[in-house]
Design an enzyme around this catalytic site. Structure first.
Site, PDB file in Angstrom:
ATOM      1  N   SER A   1       0.863  -1.188   0.000  1.00 14.94           N
ATOM      2  CA  SER A   1       0.000   0.000   0.000  1.00 14.94           C
ATOM      3  C   SER A   1       0.892   1.228   0.000  1.00 14.94           C
ATOM      4  O   SER A   1       2.072   1.151   0.381  1.00 14.94           O
ATOM      5  CB  SER A   1      -0.853   0.003   1.270  1.00 14.94           C
TER       6      SER A   1
ATOM      7  N   TYR B   1      -1.878  -0.912  10.886  1.00 15.10           N
ATOM      8  CA  TYR B   1      -2.130  -1.247   9.471  1.00 15.10           C
ATOM      9  C   TYR B   1      -0.931  -0.809   8.616  1.00 15.10           C
ATOM     10  O   TYR B   1      -0.418  -1.578   7.792  1.00 15.10           O
ATOM     11  CB  TYR B   1      -3.422  -0.590   8.965  1.00 15.10           C
TER      12      TYR B   1
HETATM   13  N1  LIG Z   1      -8.788  -0.361  -0.492  1.00 16.02           N
HETATM   14  C1  LIG Z   1      -7.664   0.315  -0.324  1.00 16.02           C
HETATM   15  O1  LIG Z   1      -7.659   1.549  -0.213  1.00 16.02           O
HETATM   16  C2  LIG Z   1      -6.356  -0.422  -0.301  1.00 16.02           C
HETATM   17  C3  LIG Z   1      -5.194   0.294  -0.554  1.00 16.02           C
HETATM   18  C4  LIG Z   1      -3.981  -0.360  -0.528  1.00 16.02           C
HETATM   19  C5  LIG Z   1      -3.922  -1.710  -0.263  1.00 16.02           C
HETATM   20  N2  LIG Z   1      -5.068  -2.397  -0.009  1.00 16.02           N
HETATM   21  C6  LIG Z   1      -4.969  -3.833   0.283  1.00 16.02           C
HETATM   22  O2  LIG Z   1      -5.647  -4.551  -0.731  1.00 16.02           O
HETATM   23  C7  LIG Z   1      -6.090  -5.796  -0.226  1.00 16.02           C
HETATM   24  C8  LIG Z   1      -7.539  -6.013  -0.616  1.00 16.02           C
HETATM   25  O3  LIG Z   1      -8.328  -5.035   0.010  1.00 16.02           O
HETATM   26  P1  LIG Z   1      -9.649  -4.427  -0.647  1.00 16.02           P
HETATM   27  O4  LIG Z   1      -9.476  -2.981  -0.704  1.00 16.02           O
HETATM   28  O5  LIG Z   1     -10.022  -5.143  -1.874  1.00 16.02           O
HETATM   29  O6  LIG Z   1     -10.687  -4.724   0.535  1.00 16.02           O
HETATM   30  P2  LIG Z   1     -12.021  -5.592   0.591  1.00 16.02           P
HETATM   31  O7  LIG Z   1     -12.958  -5.200  -0.485  1.00 16.02           O
HETATM   32  O8  LIG Z   1     -12.468  -5.494   1.998  1.00 16.02           O
HETATM   33  O9  LIG Z   1     -11.526  -7.075   0.284  1.00 16.02           O
HETATM   34  C9  LIG Z   1     -10.802  -7.824   1.224  1.00 16.02           C
HETATM   35  C10 LIG Z   1     -10.818  -9.287   0.792  1.00 16.02           C
HETATM   36  O10 LIG Z   1     -10.083 -10.026   1.781  1.00 16.02           O
HETATM   37  C11 LIG Z   1     -10.887 -11.066   2.292  1.00 16.02           C
HETATM   38  N3  LIG Z   1     -10.652 -11.272   3.716  1.00 16.02           N
HETATM   39  C12 LIG Z   1     -10.763 -10.349   4.698  1.00 16.02           C
HETATM   40  N4  LIG Z   1     -10.513 -10.917   5.890  1.00 16.02           N
HETATM   41  C13 LIG Z   1     -10.237 -12.222   5.647  1.00 16.02           C
HETATM   42  C14 LIG Z   1      -9.902 -13.314   6.476  1.00 16.02           C
HETATM   43  N5  LIG Z   1      -9.788 -13.191   7.803  1.00 16.02           N
HETATM   44  N6  LIG Z   1      -9.681 -14.512   5.897  1.00 16.02           N
HETATM   45  C15 LIG Z   1      -9.800 -14.660   4.557  1.00 16.02           C
HETATM   46  N7  LIG Z   1     -10.094 -13.660   3.713  1.00 16.02           N
HETATM   47  C16 LIG Z   1     -10.318 -12.451   4.265  1.00 16.02           C
HETATM   48  C17 LIG Z   1     -12.330 -10.610   2.058  1.00 16.02           C
HETATM   49  O11 LIG Z   1     -13.163 -11.733   1.885  1.00 16.02           O
HETATM   50  P3  LIG Z   1     -14.229 -12.223   2.999  1.00 16.02           P
HETATM   51  O12 LIG Z   1     -14.829 -11.016   3.623  1.00 16.02           O
HETATM   52  O13 LIG Z   1     -15.167 -13.072   2.193  1.00 16.02           O
HETATM   53  O14 LIG Z   1     -13.419 -13.027   3.937  1.00 16.02           O
HETATM   54  C18 LIG Z   1     -12.221  -9.849   0.748  1.00 16.02           C
HETATM   55  O15 LIG Z   1     -12.352 -10.721  -0.339  1.00 16.02           O
HETATM   56  C19 LIG Z   1      -5.831  -5.762   1.280  1.00 16.02           C
HETATM   57  O16 LIG Z   1      -4.641  -6.473   1.556  1.00 16.02           O
HETATM   58  C20 LIG Z   1      -5.650  -4.278   1.562  1.00 16.02           C
HETATM   59  O17 LIG Z   1      -4.837  -4.053   2.678  1.00 16.02           O
HETATM   60  C21 LIG Z   1      -6.288  -1.792  -0.029  1.00 16.02           C
END
Ligand SMILES: NC(=O)c1ccc[n+]([C@@H]2O[C@H](COP(=O)([O-])OP(=O)(O)OC[C@H]3O[C@@H](n4cnc5c(N)ncnc54)[C@H](OP(=O)(O)O)[C@@H]3O)[C@@H](O)[C@H]2O)c1
Length: 270
Positions: free
Chosen positions: A152, A165
């Site tokens: 990130s 985080y």
């Molecule tokens: N959104 C941002 O601004 C951003 C920026 C930089 C990096 N990121 C990173 O990108 C990645 C994806 O995030 P996103 O933005 O796409 O968020 P998101 O829409 O909340 O997706 C998160 C995914 O991770 C899964 N997950 C969460 N907790 C879990 C657990 N305990 N066990 C297994 N699976 C789990 C969720 O599936 P279930 O709920 O079905 O378990 C979901 O498919 C993360 O690593 C996040 O830190 C996000």
């Protein structure tokens, strides 16, 4: 937008036609899995939400005629990681995208420590274990392998109001940068994708009110295209703009800016 044929051909030639995406039920993981399915990759997709996973799997088969294996599990639990690795051990997976993760925000003194520990289990420990498993499997393959880690823009300095985080993503970024050099001689490519704010399920779970943000679909293609080409990618114009505009500041200055940014994202908590 679709992946170009040239990119798909390169990826299939180098890594075969099986990919794994953790956290494929929403946001960035869902967009990455969808683009890979559209390009004809067979997939292992994971998440805790069984209904979403199963319907995505059916959609991939119906729309793109690819095989996809949904594996339900909470990857913050070691037993679930163990069983995911066991269930996929017979497959020759060439592209592994370790995307599942979540954020927290607000004052650390007020935080729920179990939730913060759970974040480290998912964002760091599970990624460490899965990377170890897959790089050992990939090094014995005749073709190349690729592991994509979700870093990130918060990984590049301390982040007041999201300290744990930010630290979890600094761990991922540093781990990936080290591995990228170490694993190159084994034919394993590591990519750290470090997005800025993305509209997904992330903000709600992290209790952040993010302003301007990218869409998962905006960054999925750049991330997939960068596999085997780069070791760190800042996907999307907004990410590049935010990271490059901080680049000339000393580290303490970047921390102050992040404090302001995260202060804005968490203003509603006061
Ligand atoms: N959104 C941002 O601004 C951003 C920026 C930089 C990096 N990121 C990173 O990108 C990645 C994806 O995030 P996103 O933005 O796409 O968020 P998101 O829409 O909340 O997706 C998160 C995914 O991770 C899964 N997950 C969460 N907790 C879990 C657990 N305990 N066990 C297994 N699976 C789990 C969720 O599936 P279930 O709920 O079905 O378990 C979901 O498919 C993360 O690593 C996040 O830190 C996000």
């Amino acid at each position: 937008m679709k992946l170009k044929n040239k990119t798909v051909d390169r990826l299939k030639k180098d890594y075969g036609n099986w990919a794994l995406v953790t956290g494929a039920t929403s946001g960035i993981g869902k967009a990455l899995a969808t683009k890979l399915a559209e390009a004809g990759f067979n997939l292992v997709i994971t998440g805790r939400r069984e209904t979403q996973l199963n319907s995505l799997s059916t959609e991939f088969f119906d729309q793109y005629n690819v095989e996809s294996i949904p594996i339900v599990g909470d990857l913050s639990r070691k037993e679930a990681v163990d069983s995911l690795l066991e269930e996929t051990n017979h497959l020759s997976i060439g592209i592994v995208i370790l995307n599942a993760g979540f954020g927290t925000s607000g004052k650390f003194v007020n935080s729920d420590i179990q939730n913060e520990l759970n974040l480290v289990d998912l964002n760091c420990k599970a990624v460490l274990q899965m990377s170890h498993h897959f790089c050992n499997k990939m090094k014995d393959e005749t073709r190349k392998g690729a592991i994509v880690l979700l870093s990130s823009m918060v990984a590049f300095q301390g982040v007041p109001n999201a300290a744990n985080y930010g630290a979890s993503k600094a761990y991922i970024q540093s781990f990936g940068e080290g591995l990228a050099r170490e694993l190159k001689p084994f034919g394993i490519d590591i990519l750290c994708a470090a997005p800025g704010p993305v509209k997904s399920g992330f903000a709600d779970r992290a209790n952040m009110n993010m302003g301007m943000s990218l869409l998962p679909e905006d960054i999925a293609i750049p991330i997939i295209k960068a596999i085997g080409k780069k070791s760190t990618l800042l996907p999307g114009f907004l990410t590049k703009f935010l990271v490059y505009s901080l680049r000339l500041l000393p580290r303490w200055g970047k921390i102050r800016v992040m404090e302001k940014v995260m202060g804005g994202f968490t203003k509603h908590q006061k």
